[in-house]
Design an enzyme around this catalytic site. Sequence first.
Site, PDB file in Angstrom:
ATOM      1  N   ASP A  65       0.935  -1.200   0.089  1.00 55.24           N
ATOM      2  CA  ASP A  65      -0.050   0.198  -0.097  1.00 55.24           C
ATOM      3  C   ASP A  65       0.937   1.303  -0.061  1.00 55.24           C
ATOM      4  O   ASP A  65       1.725   1.228   1.030  1.00 55.24           O
ATOM      5  CB  ASP A  65      -0.853  -0.089   1.238  1.00 55.24           C
ATOM      6  N   TYR A 169      -7.149  15.380  -8.644  1.00 53.55           N
ATOM      7  CA  TYR A 169      -6.517  14.253  -9.715  1.00 53.55           C
ATOM      8  C   TYR A 169      -5.572  14.987 -10.389  1.00 53.55           C
ATOM      9  O   TYR A 169      -4.372  14.903 -10.717  1.00 53.55           O
ATOM     10  CB  TYR A 169      -7.381  13.564 -10.429  1.00 53.55           C
ATOM     11  N   LYS A 173      -1.140  14.709 -10.323  1.00 56.92           N
ATOM     12  CA  LYS A 173      -0.152  14.288 -11.425  1.00 56.92           C
ATOM     13  C   LYS A 173       0.538  15.175 -12.036  1.00 56.92           C
ATOM     14  O   LYS A 173       1.853  14.796 -12.396  1.00 56.92           O
ATOM     15  CB  LYS A 173      -1.020  13.489 -12.496  1.00 56.92           C
ATOM     16  N   THR A 204     -10.141   0.729 -18.331  1.00 56.09           N
ATOM     17  CA  THR A 204     -10.140   0.069 -16.969  1.00 56.09           C
ATOM     18  C   THR A 204     -11.275   0.405 -16.087  1.00 56.09           C
ATOM     19  O   THR A 204     -12.017   1.144 -16.460  1.00 56.09           O
ATOM     20  CB  THR A 204      -8.555   0.515 -16.356  1.00 56.09           C
TER      21      THR A 204
END
Length: 246
Positions: A65, A169, A173, A204
């Site tokens: 993790d 998000y 990134k 996905t």
Amino acid sequence: MVAHPNGKKIAFITGANKGIGFEVARQLGRRGMAVILGTRDPQQGADAATTLRGEGIDARPVRLDVTDRHIIRAAVREVERAFGRLDVLVNNAGVALDRGLQPSEVPLDVLRRTYETNVFGPVAVIQAFLPLLKQSEAGRIVNVSSELASLAQNTNPDFEFRHIKLLAYNSSKTALNAVTIQFAHELKDTPIKVNTADPGYTATDFNNHRGTQTVEQGAQAAVRLATLPASGPSGGCFNADGPLPW
Ligand SMILES: NC(=O)c1ccc[n+]([C@@H]2O[C@H](COP(=O)([O-])OP(=O)(O)OC[C@H]3O[C@@H](n4cnc5c(N)ncnc54)[C@H](OP(=O)(O)O)[C@@H]3O)[C@@H](O)[C@H]2O)c1
């Protein structure tokens, strides 16, 4: 150094139980590497390794993790005991927790949790594995980012995904891209290369399989950067077609 019995390269992929990470592991395994599948859930890791071994790939699971430094340390110890070095690290694990939210609506807690997995996680994993990567003759670190991270694209009115402005998000990134540049600079006088891979919009669980590419296509950039020759670049951002703007 405890070399792999067959002299194979050793690759560790985070978030390798499914999606792009699993496919990166498969493609590196097909190229003759021994692949270590870092997965949060040990059973999913075991199942994924069994699938790859059924395809003739040298695969084994290790619990990981990326937000837990004790688990990271245990994973590094396991790789050290088994191999004494690491040739390839693919930081693939990632989350998008603020889908559907405007920047003004993203709770700080969501921002923090996103950064824990997408930024602090990869940094912790790189720092922990670096001593083993330095034992490799040709270490490769690949950070799996996104086109949504690109500041150039985020401000480009013609960018295909310009309407996707996910505060947590996208910015996490972007930060991961900056992490690539910092480590690449520190390691510039070593054989280790550090690059960012953009998989492209890939079907996905991440996007309920709405992505327009297959996982085989989505894995290509990371696999290429994981297998760069000594003459290859470091400190860059690439998709399957070549360099991308930051
Ligand atoms: N799919 C796309 O279109 C696309 C586009 C650009 C970039 N990406 C990036 O590609 C990477 C892989 O995404 P994907 O599409 O393959 O998504 P996915 O199928 O949802 O896989 C994400 C993986 O990350 C793992 N993960 C999440 N949090 C973790 C943690 N704290 N520690 C360890 N593993 C963790 C997940 O494990 P669990 O199964 O335990 O949750 C899973 O294995 C991500 O970094 C994503 O941002 C994807």
